[in-house]
Design a protein around this motif. Structure first.
Motif, PDB file in Angstrom:
ATOM      1  N   GLY A  50      -8.704  -1.561  -7.142  1.00  0.00           N
ATOM      2  CA  GLY A  50      -8.652  -0.755  -9.308  1.00  0.00           C
ATOM      3  C   GLY A  50      -8.819   0.555  -8.986  1.00  0.00           C
ATOM      4  N   GLN A  51      -8.226   1.364  -9.464  1.00  0.00           N
ATOM      5  CA  GLN A  51      -8.339   2.788  -9.038  1.00  0.00           C
ATOM      6  C   GLN A  51      -7.892   3.673 -10.479  1.00  0.00           C
ATOM      7  OE1 GLN A  51      -4.871   5.345  -6.916  1.00  0.00           O
ATOM      8  NE2 GLN A  51      -7.045   6.188  -6.320  1.00  0.00           N
ATOM      9  N   ARG A  52      -8.392   5.002 -10.908  1.00  0.00           N
ATOM     10  CA  ARG A  52      -7.776   5.662 -11.831  1.00  0.00           C
ATOM     11  C   ARG A  52      -8.571   6.214 -13.341  1.00  0.00           C
ATOM     12  NH1 ARG A  52      -1.552   4.783 -10.562  1.00  0.00           N
ATOM     13  NH2 ARG A  52      -1.476   4.748  -8.621  1.00  0.00           N
ATOM     14  N   THR A  53      -8.695   5.882 -14.231  1.00  0.00           N
ATOM     15  CA  THR A  53      -9.019   6.423 -15.357  1.00  0.00           C
ATOM     16  C   THR A  53      -8.624   6.093 -16.516  1.00  0.00           C
ATOM     17  OG1 THR A  53     -10.908   7.086 -14.634  1.00  0.00           O
ATOM     18  CG2 THR A  53     -10.941   6.898 -17.171  1.00  0.00           C
ATOM     19  N   PRO A  54      -7.996   5.268 -17.223  1.00  0.00           N
ATOM     20  CA  PRO A  54      -8.740   4.209 -17.473  1.00  0.00           C
ATOM     21  C   PRO A  54      -7.992   3.287 -15.963  1.00  0.00           C
ATOM     22  CG  PRO A  54      -6.056   3.891 -18.920  1.00  0.00           C
ATOM     23  CD  PRO A  54      -6.700   5.499 -18.281  1.00  0.00           C
ATOM     24  N   LEU A  55      -8.665   2.449 -16.121  1.00  0.00           N
ATOM     25  CA  LEU A  55      -8.532   1.342 -14.138  1.00  0.00           C
ATOM     26  C   LEU A  55      -6.921   0.536 -14.363  1.00  0.00           C
ATOM     27  CD1 LEU A  55     -11.264  -0.256 -13.403  1.00  0.00           C
ATOM     28  CD2 LEU A  55     -10.703   1.395 -12.285  1.00  0.00           C
ATOM     29  N   VAL A  56      -6.031   1.145 -13.260  1.00  0.00           N
ATOM     30  CA  VAL A  56      -4.948   0.311 -12.979  1.00  0.00           C
ATOM     31  C   VAL A  56      -4.842  -0.723 -11.728  1.00  0.00           C
ATOM     32  CG1 VAL A  56      -2.598   0.832 -12.241  1.00  0.00           C
ATOM     33  CG2 VAL A  56      -4.107   1.612 -14.230  1.00  0.00           C
ATOM     34  N   PRO A  57      -4.662  -2.037 -11.855  1.00  0.00           N
ATOM     35  CA  PRO A  57      -4.559  -2.352 -10.427  1.00  0.00           C
ATOM     36  C   PRO A  57      -3.474  -2.581  -9.639  1.00  0.00           C
ATOM     37  CG  PRO A  57      -3.837  -3.640 -12.309  1.00  0.00           C
ATOM     38  CD  PRO A  57      -3.901  -2.771 -12.555  1.00  0.00           C
ATOM     39  N   ILE A  58      -3.998  -1.466  -7.713  1.00  0.00           N
ATOM     40  CA  ILE A  58      -3.042  -1.193  -7.381  1.00  0.00           C
ATOM     41  C   ILE A  58      -2.982  -1.690  -6.527  1.00  0.00           C
ATOM     42  CG2 ILE A  58      -2.561   1.055  -5.953  1.00  0.00           C
ATOM     43  CD1 ILE A  58      -2.106   1.810  -8.743  1.00  0.00           C
ATOM     44  N   GLU A  59      -1.546  -2.276  -5.511  1.00  0.00           N
ATOM     45  CA  GLU A  59      -1.322  -3.236  -4.497  1.00  0.00           C
ATOM     46  C   GLU A  59      -1.522  -2.487  -2.945  1.00  0.00           C
ATOM     47  OE1 GLU A  59       1.944  -5.479  -5.126  1.00  0.00           O
ATOM     48  OE2 GLU A  59       0.432  -7.187  -5.424  1.00  0.00           O
ATOM     49  N   LEU A  60      -2.528  -2.414  -2.057  1.00  0.00           N
ATOM     50  CA  LEU A  60      -2.144  -1.329  -0.957  1.00  0.00           C
ATOM     51  C   LEU A  60      -1.517  -2.620   0.372  1.00  0.00           C
ATOM     52  CD1 LEU A  60      -4.899   1.133  -1.804  1.00  0.00           C
ATOM     53  CD2 LEU A  60      -2.733   1.393  -2.379  1.00  0.00           C
ATOM     54  N   THR A  61      -1.062  -1.723   1.453  1.00  0.00           N
ATOM     55  CA  THR A  61      -0.923  -3.010   2.310  1.00  0.00           C
ATOM     56  C   THR A  61      -2.013  -2.928   3.081  1.00  0.00           C
ATOM     57  OG1 THR A  61       1.451  -3.303   2.174  1.00  0.00           O
ATOM     58  CG2 THR A  61       0.818  -2.730   4.106  1.00  0.00           C
ATOM     59  N   ILE A  62      -2.238  -3.835   4.363  1.00  0.00           N
ATOM     60  CA  ILE A  62      -4.150  -3.281   4.874  1.00  0.00           C
ATOM     61  C   ILE A  62      -3.078  -2.432   5.991  1.00  0.00           C
ATOM     62  CG2 ILE A  62      -5.177  -4.465   6.781  1.00  0.00           C
ATOM     63  CD1 ILE A  62      -6.044  -3.887   3.403  1.00  0.00           C
ATOM     64  N   HIS A  63      -3.431  -1.130   6.528  1.00  0.00           N
ATOM     65  CA  HIS A  63      -3.239  -0.518   7.705  1.00  0.00           C
ATOM     66  C   HIS A  63      -5.335  -0.539   8.323  1.00  0.00           C
ATOM     67  CE1 HIS A  63      -2.332   1.743  11.119  1.00  0.00           C
ATOM     68  NE2 HIS A  63      -2.008   3.479  10.270  1.00  0.00           N
ATOM     69  N   LEU A  64      -5.339  -1.164   9.386  1.00  0.00           N
ATOM     70  CA  LEU A  64      -5.900  -1.576  10.248  1.00  0.00           C
ATOM     71  C   LEU A  64      -6.413  -0.468  10.855  1.00  0.00           C
ATOM     72  CD1 LEU A  64      -8.432  -3.730  11.362  1.00  0.00           C
ATOM     73  CD2 LEU A  64      -7.417  -3.975  13.223  1.00  0.00           C
ATOM     74  N   GLY A  65      -5.697   0.539  11.918  1.00  0.00           N
ATOM     75  CA  GLY A  65      -5.952   1.816  12.032  1.00  0.00           C
ATOM     76  C   GLY A  65      -6.126   2.571  11.244  1.00  0.00           C
ATOM     77  N   GLY A  66      -5.958   2.666   9.618  1.00  0.00           N
ATOM     78  CA  GLY A  66      -5.799   3.657   9.444  1.00  0.00           C
ATOM     79  C   GLY A  66      -6.972   4.733   8.762  1.00  0.00           C
ATOM     80  N   GLN A  67      -6.287   6.107   8.730  1.00  0.00           N
ATOM     81  CA  GLN A  67      -7.010   6.967   8.326  1.00  0.00           C
ATOM     82  C   GLN A  67      -7.997   7.098   6.864  1.00  0.00           C
ATOM     83  OE1 GLN A  67      -5.967  11.223   8.772  1.00  0.00           O
ATOM     84  NE2 GLN A  67      -5.503   9.887  10.687  1.00  0.00           N
ATOM     85  N   THR A  68      -6.842   6.859   6.366  1.00  0.00           N
ATOM     86  CA  THR A  68      -7.013   7.430   5.076  1.00  0.00           C
ATOM     87  C   THR A  68      -6.614   6.270   4.141  1.00  0.00           C
ATOM     88  OG1 THR A  68      -6.822   8.946   3.251  1.00  0.00           O
ATOM     89  CG2 THR A  68      -4.885   8.516   5.285  1.00  0.00           C
ATOM     90  N   LEU A  69      -7.320   5.548   2.897  1.00  0.00           N
ATOM     91  CA  LEU A  69      -6.962   5.329   1.940  1.00  0.00           C
ATOM     92  C   LEU A  69      -5.035   6.335   0.937  1.00  0.00           C
ATOM     93  CD1 LEU A  69      -7.593   2.570  -0.722  1.00  0.00           C
ATOM     94  CD2 LEU A  69      -6.356   4.888  -1.486  1.00  0.00           C
ATOM     95  N   TRP A  70      -4.321   5.917   0.930  1.00  0.00           N
ATOM     96  CA  TRP A  70      -3.043   6.716   0.994  1.00  0.00           C
ATOM     97  C   TRP A  70      -2.219   6.262  -0.607  1.00  0.00           C
ATOM     98  CZ3 TRP A  70       2.234   5.527   0.520  1.00  0.00           C
ATOM     99  CH2 TRP A  70       2.440   4.781   2.573  1.00  0.00           C
ATOM    100  N   VAL A  71      -2.099   7.082  -1.153  1.00  0.00           N
ATOM    101  CA  VAL A  71      -1.199   6.132  -2.813  1.00  0.00           C
ATOM    102  C   VAL A  71      -0.105   7.311  -2.748  1.00  0.00           C
ATOM    103  CG1 VAL A  71      -1.251   5.740  -4.669  1.00  0.00           C
ATOM    104  CG2 VAL A  71      -3.490   5.375  -3.548  1.00  0.00           C
ATOM    105  N   ASP A  72       0.984   6.550  -3.188  1.00  0.00           N
ATOM    106  CA  ASP A  72       1.709   7.114  -4.111  1.00  0.00           C
ATOM    107  C   ASP A  72       1.613   8.052  -4.968  1.00  0.00           C
ATOM    108  OD1 ASP A  72       4.326   8.149  -5.343  1.00  0.00           O
ATOM    109  OD2 ASP A  72       5.299   6.467  -5.369  1.00  0.00           O
ATOM    110  N   CYS A  73       1.540   9.323  -5.731  1.00  0.00           N
ATOM    111  CA  CYS A  73       1.444   9.967  -6.713  1.00  0.00           C
ATOM    112  C   CYS A  73       2.608  10.439  -6.913  1.00  0.00           C
ATOM    113  CB  CYS A  73       0.205  11.003  -6.131  1.00  0.00           C
ATOM    114  SG  CYS A  73      -1.732  10.386  -5.779  1.00  0.00           S
ATOM    115  N   GLU A  74       4.055  10.916  -6.550  1.00  0.00           N
ATOM    116  CA  GLU A  74       4.443  11.105  -7.165  1.00  0.00           C
ATOM    117  C   GLU A  74       5.476  10.208  -8.717  1.00  0.00           C
ATOM    118  OE1 GLU A  74       8.037  13.444  -5.177  1.00  0.00           O
ATOM    119  OE2 GLU A  74       7.837  11.233  -4.847  1.00  0.00           O
TER     120      GLU A  74
END
Length: 434
Positions: A50-74
């Motif tokens: 869940g992210q944002r206000t109001p909360l929105v369910p966001i699906e993400l792919t697991i990247h085991l070696g990834g350095q951040t949680l990144w999201v399409d903000c565009e």
């Protein structure tokens, strides 16, 4: 006293905890969990936050070696609690930003003046983006006591990266970004540990089924039926690759990915002859063995692939060979292969670690892939000559194995196949109290 990045991280953590506690009546969680499902089309491992206000369910792919949680903000990012991180801020220091700058268009979510940027990666299309803007927003994640589900908790200021829509190319349908679990201060394991005073540990247990969820567990004390995650594991050191393979090599920063020291490979208990130089990491960061969910199957440098597959075929001489099925080269008639508790009755493949007595054993359930009604193939891919990494242990070989990453001690605990213990990664309890 001068403030170092450590002091800034500590101060940010204390402030985050304080803001978390305001208005909260639930007790401090013992640990946190993410359910993980396997996408049948892309073979990626998907979770939801869940992210944002109001909360929105966001699906993400697991990247085991990834350095951040990144999201399409565009595309469709709306939130009243979104905040960009400005140059010189604590958040930018924690994120080890690459650069700062101004937006070339009218400021908006994901494009702000005096903002700091990092370089997120989409490993599925092998693409880096050097304009990922650092931001904060609310994040919601489920708690657990180790074996039973708990309440969802809100983190008011979780650091993440905004990217444009094009970086989501190659991700599973409906997925908006990746959940990075790598060795970086703004990856999920480190942020959650700092905010909630957990040990800097997390466990990954991927289900082999596209119908049932596996789990990622942040904190200590995870249990599954018939296995105690803190006791029934073997341990090997995690190795730091000094070059940013999979992130940004030209920045000369250490890789956020997870490498282990494979010293040898055995097939059916018999060692195969490998060029030892390929197993080490050279001065340019080439070679070695990493664990990655960015590849659906393990990838072996050509000479390693050749000797392993030859030994495998020799040890399975009674099975009937059939035509190759891409991306696999070594395939058999499933009618000629028996079955066991741990999958098809084929030779075990051992990745020998720090000593000959410490090894990761890959049984048939993790080595053989069913590609047709009567055809199964050895689930390893030829990585060609001179790949950046000699051995990449891919997602299929991780399924129904419990892996515990201890970032403080820099160790990996692993179970080998849980099928031997008559349990699977789908047996974590997400819904009701035991």
């Amino acid at each position: 006293m001068a403030f170092t990045s450590y002091h800034l991280i500590l101060l940010w953590s204390l402030l985050s905890i304080s803001s978390y506690c305001i208005g909260q009546t639930s007790p401090q969680p013992k640990a946190l969990i993410l359910p993980v499902t396997k996408d049948s089309s892309t073979l990626q491992y998907i979770t939801q936050i869940g992210q944002r206000t109001p909360l929105v369910p966001i699906e993400l792919t697991i990247h085991l070696g990834g350095q951040t949680l990144w999201v399409d903000c565009e595309n469709g990012y709306v939130s009243s609690t979104y905040r960009p991180a400005l140059c010189g801020s604590t958040q930018c220091t924690i994120a080890k930003v690459n650069t700062c700058g101004n937006c070339t268009t009218a400021p908006k979510i994901g494009c702000n003046n005096n903002a700091c940027y990092n370089t997120p990666e989409n490993p599925f299309i092998k693409t880096l983006y050097d304009g990922g803007e650092i931001n904060e927003d609310v994040l919601s994640i489920q708690s657990t006591d180790g074996s039973n589900p708990g309440n969802f908790v809100k983190i008011p200021s979780f650091i993440f990266t905004c990217v444009p829509t094009f970086l989501t190319e190659g991700l599973a349908s409906g997925v908006k970004g990746t959940a990075g679990l790598g060795r970086h201060q703004i990856a999920l394991p480190s942020q959650l540990a700092q905010i909630f005073s957990f040990p800097r540990k997390f466990a990954v247990c991927l289900s082999s089924s596209t119908q049932s969820s596996g789990v990622i567990y942040f904190g200590d004390g995870m249990t599954l039926p018939n296995i105690d995650g803190s006791k029934d594991l073997i341990f090997t050191p995690l190795i730091t690759n000094p070059f940013g393979t999979g992130s940004v090599p030209f920045l000369n920063e250490s890789s956020s990915e997870y490498f282990i020291g494979v010293k040898a490979i055995r097939v059916n208990g018999k060692p195969v002859t490998i060029n030892k130089k390929l197993l080490g990491i050279d001065k340019r960061g080439n070679g070695g063995t990493k664990i990655s969910t960015g590849s659906p199957y393990s990838i072996l440098e050509s000479s390693i692939y050749d000797v392993v597959t030859k030994a495998f075929i020799d040890e399975l001489s009674n099975a009937t060979r059939v035509a190759a099925v891409a991306p696999f080269e070594t395939c058999f008639s499933s009618k000629s292969v028996g079955s066991t508790r741990v999958g098809p009755a084929v030779p075990a493949i051992d990745l020998v670690l720090q000593t000959t007595r410490v090894y990761w054993r890959i049984f048939g359930a993790n080595s053989m892939v069913k590609v047709g009604q009567d055809v199964m193939c050895l689930g390893f891919v030829n990585g060609g000559v001179k790949p950046t990494t000699s051995i990449v242990i891919g997602g299929y070989q991780l399924e129904d194995n419990l892996l515990q990453f201890d970032l403080t001690r820099s160790t990996l605990g692993l179970s080998s196949s849980l099928l031997f213990r008559q349990t699977t990664c789908a047996n974590f309890n997400f819904t009701t109290n035991a």
